[in-house]
Design a protein around this motif. Structure first.
Motif: not given
Ligand code: HEM
Lengths: 106, 827
Positions: B44, B55, B58, B82, B142, B440, B455, B478, B482
């Protein structure tokens, strides 16, 4: 295990029918454009009959799960299996209802 | 015997080895559960750091922080870590730790399998981590869609790390699912009928069945894609009869249930913790169970809603749109049950409750945006934009991270025996909650304005700059929250302030064990007469420590427990668990060598690794059972039960049955893939069908029939006190004949690289061959056990297990032959 079966049978049957009819719609469309619109053409009727059979199956399962012979003893399993059976029926009608209305192959 | 003497005797039997070396040989569920949780939270942290990098990138337009190549690795690994290395293992860890305590027993059904699952996760995760450190991490997103992830567009090793590493990690999920299913159904406290089971156990039962049927399509997809990449078998290559959409189907057949596999255990935590926080009982227990079942099964009918933009005909879209809206109903039933529970009770705003409230707000918003994207025209607008990423975080973070944090704060006193000293948690909650929504909500907004996901950059004139900056600031708030949670947990563990017993006043059995729990959980096993045994009898823990329950006399330094009837929970069998061993670790390491040999293309090593796994598997099973008849064993309260090795339904029978559920799903997915390619992919039917071979058509059914009849005869001969050797030999000959038939089939199949038809036949043939060899190995094992004196008229358990596998082999043989030859006959 039979208790588990009573609980799972109707929604599992929904899943099987749902996937099968989705597959069937693919096959019907691969066979020709006949089912393109909501008319009474042959391919469309195949889908409608499959839908009706699926609903019938669910009604049958509901009756079984509710019956004294195949249903569970009074208690948790009986309640949960009855709710599951109703869920299976509602899910079948709701998710497969598009065979009556939507255009199939567009 | 005094309580202290009993504790010492039980500890001597159950404790793991001293010091850190003990970690390598422990098979105890509390140890392995903790190891799972610590490793999952380490991931995690890694996934969180990657999120911060995303972040950071972006936060400003035209950011020079990371180029598109590195950015692709970062978001792919963030999502992958994740989902596969944090969420699922965290659930496994929590359930491994809690379930036996909640169910009033001493361990899970197969302790060595628990440890094996952990080590597979450990090694598989390490593989992915290494790829990240060396900058060769997967970068196809993913969900790894081909053709992007095919050999032409992703020639490096990056994608292979994903396909092989994730398949390795998934072994642990399958192990855990078999383990949970059997444990929940068969390893409970005496008297704990299905209706008296804690609600968390119901959720985990449903989730385990989902894992058994949800994960195999992805395992199959990964195998097929790796076969395409490594050997050129064109399952997803459209010019050779493949179809890249097949991957999407297989992936989302797994991927959508996966979301509920993550959510439902979290809902189980909420259903457990919320009533305690509200000093009442859960309203509508039966409705909640039914809702969990409905949600689980409905979730398998949603997979195409991830593919709304792939050109699927209207009717298909309508099916899946309708199904997607329907899942809102059972979800709402649970939410109303929780609201009703709060209404009925008097909620106390302790820290776990704050996280549950955070869950409510966030998850309900995520559910509503989910209904929005279930509406096809809306989905067409927002597909692949930041709106979808925002939605998925609302359901995943809201539906998983908040409840897990609630669970951690709730059960921490149980695990540590301490109470919180510094009150940092409330500040942390506020930061997490605010930070999350700022991050979000803003992403929904830019998504609606058109910002694409995945992107790495955007231009200032797009008008997204301020919103992205706000989102990034939220992300760091955030993350800060944590980190404070982490600090608080570390402080909790180092500041010794003893907690009182059952500090929240809960009614479930885990609070009846001493705090922190000893390795054996219960000095004697309780008899359960209600759903909240501790509420009926607050002194239950003390009485059990005094040995007033079952198995209270700690006989002979054995790790004993009971198996019960599924429906009533009445005791059925006496079970002795195996003790600490490094076998799971070694077995996982050798399994790792198998996967590494595929990854590094050292194919000479692959058969050696497989042979190593077979030898270790042999040893694994050899250590069980007994070479003398044990008869009925006294378990207390005047009850004597058959020993598990002297029954027709031993633990191994149950494990085999549920493992075969997963196996059958994998096989069914393969047949689905074959039918899909046949009906949908261009370039079908193939130019020529496979010529039917008379030899195969005779030898295969004959071999299968001989194997099935031979083992059935062996069971019958043993039952009447005869010698089963000849029948076993006949069964072995049948299995070997069948293996030979599959080898012949493969020899006559079209070349697997020419067309997806040949490739599919090849995989079907290999599937049959592997299973025939596996059954042959089992039969050889039975013969060896028979000779070594482990099988007798009463010690019949091992003989009862193999027919399950032989029967399965016969069924798949018939299906494979039909799939291979029928189209040729029909043409
Ligand atoms: C800790 C806080 C988190 C932040 C700030 C965060 C932020 C982000 C951001 C900004 C993206 C978009 C990336 C992009 O499309 O350019 C992303 C994608 C994703 N996140 Fe998170 N996330 C967090 C936690 C989590 C958690 C807890 C999970 C699942 C349990 C998760 C699962 C995913 C998945 C599956 C994607 C898609 C990846 C892909 O497009 O292949 N995230 N996250």
């Amino acid at each position: 295990m039979s208790d588990l079966l009573r609980i799972l049978v109707s929604p599992a049957a929904w899943l099987a029918c749902f996937s099968a009819i989705y597959g069937l719609s693919g096959i019907v469309c691969a066979a020709g454009p006949g089912a393109a619109v909501a008319d009474g053409s042959g391919p469309r009727m195949v889908l409608v009959i499959a839908f009706l059979l699926a609903v019938l199956l669910q009604v049958g399962l509901l009756a079984l799960v509710w019956s004294a012979r195949f249903g569970a003893e009074p208690g948790l399993v009986r309640v949960v299996s009855r709710i599951s059976a109703v869920t299976g029926l509602v899910a079948t009608v709701w998710t497969l209802f598009p065979v009556l209305a939507a255009s199939a192959c567009l | 015997m005094t309580a202290l003497a009993r504790h010492r005797r039980l500890s001597a039997a159950w404790a793991s080895g001293p010091g850190w070396k003990g970690w390598f040989s422990t098979v105890n569920h509390s140890d392995v559960g903790r190891m799972f949780l610590v490793t999952a939270f380490f991931y995690f942290l890694v996934g969180g750091i990657l999120a911060m990098l995303i972040r950071a990138q972006l936060a400003t337009p035209h950011s020079a922080f990371a180029g598109p190549g590195i950015y692709s690795q970062i978001f792919t690994m963030h999502g992958t870590i994740m989902m596969f290395l944090f969420a699922i293992p965290a659930i496994e860890g929590m359930a491994i730790y809690l379930l036996p305590k909640m169910l009033g027993t001493r361990d899970l059904a197969y302790p060595r399998l628990t440890a094996y699952g952990y080590w597979c996760y450990f090694f598989g995760g390490a593989m992915l981590l290494v790829s990240l450190l060396f900058g060769i991490a997967p970068d196809g997103g993913w969900f790894m869609y081909p053709p992007l992830t095919g050999r032409i567009h992703s020639p490096g090793i990056n994608t292979d790390f994903w396909l092989i590493g994730i398949t390795f990690v998934e072994i642990s999920a399958i192990c855990a699912a078999v383990e949970f299913t059997v444990s929940i159904l068969k390893y409970r406290a005496p008297g704990m009928s299905l209706a008296r089971m804690p609600i968390f156990a119901w959720y985990m039962l449903v989730v385990s069945l989902m894992i058994l049927t949800g994960f195999p399509p992805l395992i199959l997809g990964s195998i097929l894609l790796e076969l395409e990449r490594a050997f050129g078998m064109p399952f997803f290559q459209v010019e050779l009869g493949g179809d890249s959409l097949l991957w999407q189907h297989l992936f989302w057949l797994f991927g959508h249930p996966e979301v509920y596999i993550i959510f439902l255990p979290a809902a189980g935590v909420v259903s457990t913790v919320l009533p305690v926080m509200a000093s009442t009982t859960l309203i509508g227990y039966r409705w909640v169970v039914a809702a969990a079942v409905a949600l689980a099964i409905l979730s398998f009918g949603l997979w195409v809603h991830h593919m709304f933009t792939t050109g699927i005909p209207h009717m298909g879209l309508a099916f899946f749109s309708a199904a997607s809206t329907l899942v809102a109903v059972p979800t709402a039933v649970q939410v109303f049950a929780w609201i009703g529970t709060m209404w009925k009770g008097t909620p106390r705003l302790h820290l776990p409750m704050l996280h549950i409230l955070g869950f409510f707000v966030t998850f309900v918003i995520g559910g509503l945006t989910g209904v929005m994207v279930a509406v096809v025209p809306f989905d067409w607008q927002v597909h692949d934009t930041a709106f979808v990423t925002a939605h998925l975080h609302y359901v995943l973070f809201g539906g998983f991270v908040f409840p897990i944090l609630a669970g951690i704060y709730y059960w921490l006193p149980l695990a540590s025996g301490r109470r919180r000293f510094f009150r940092l948690g409330n500040v942390a909650f506020a930061l997490i909650f605010i930070g999350f929504h700022v991050t979000f909500l803003a992403m929904h907004w830019v998504g609606l304005m058109g910002q694409r996901r995945r992107i790495s950059t955007y231009a200032p004139e797009d008008g997204w700059t301020a919103i992205n900056l706000i989102s990034s600031v939220g992300g760091f708030v955030l993350a800060f929250g944590l980190v404070i949670v982490l600090i608080e947990i570390v402080l909790h563990l180092v500041v010794p302030r003893r907690s009182r017993r059952n500090p929240w006043g809960a009614g479930t059995l885990e609070w009846a064990v001493p705090m922190p729990p000893p390795a054996y959980n219960f000095a004697s096993l309780p008899r359960v007469t209600s759903r909240e045994p501790l509420a009926d009898d607050p002194d239950l823990g003390v009485r059990l420590a005094r040995g007033e329950g079952y198995l209270g006399d700690a006989r002979g330094g054995l790790r004993e427990t009971l198996m019960v009837d599924i429906a009533t929970g009445e005791p059925e069998q006496h079970v002795v668990y195996p003790a600490n061993t490094r076998l799971p670790l070694v077995m996982a390491a050798v399994t790792g060598v198998f996967f590494l040999s595929l990854l590094l293309k050292l194919y000479w090593l692959t058969p050696l690794a497989l042979a190593g796994v077979a030898v270790l598997g042999w040893r694994w099973v050899w250590q069980l059972g007994s070479d003398t008849d044990l008869g009925c064993q006294p378990v207390g309260h005047g009850l004597a039960l058959a020993s598990a090795s002297e029954t027709d339904r031993p633990p191994g029978w149950w494990g085999s049955a549920f493992l075969l559920v997963a196996n059958a799903t994998l096989f069914g997915s393969l047949l689905f893939g074959y039918a899909f390619l046949w009906t949908v992919a261009p370039g079908w039917p193939p130019a020529a069908f496979m010529e039917p071979s008379l030899l195969v058509l005779v030898a295969a059914p004959a071999g299968a029939a001989l194997a099935v009849a031979g083992i059935a005869l062996a069971v019958r001969r043993n039952r009447i006190g005869g010698d089963p050797t000849a029948a076993l030999l006949a069964a072995l000959a049948g299995a070997l004949c069948l293996a030979g038939a599959f080898a012949l089939l493969l020899a006559g199949a079209p070349h697997p690289t020419g067309h997806a038809y040949g490739a599919t036949l090849w995989v079907l043939g290999c599937y049959g061959l592997v299973h025939a060899l596996l059954v042959a190995l089992m039969l050889a094992f039975l013969l060896a056990r028979q000779r070594a004196g482990y099988v007798s008229r009463s010690r019949r358990a091992e003989l009862a297990i193999v027919p399950v596998w032989t029967g399965y082999l016969a069924v798949v043989t018939a299906l494979i032959l039909a799939a291979v030859y029928l189209p040729g006959f029909a043409a």
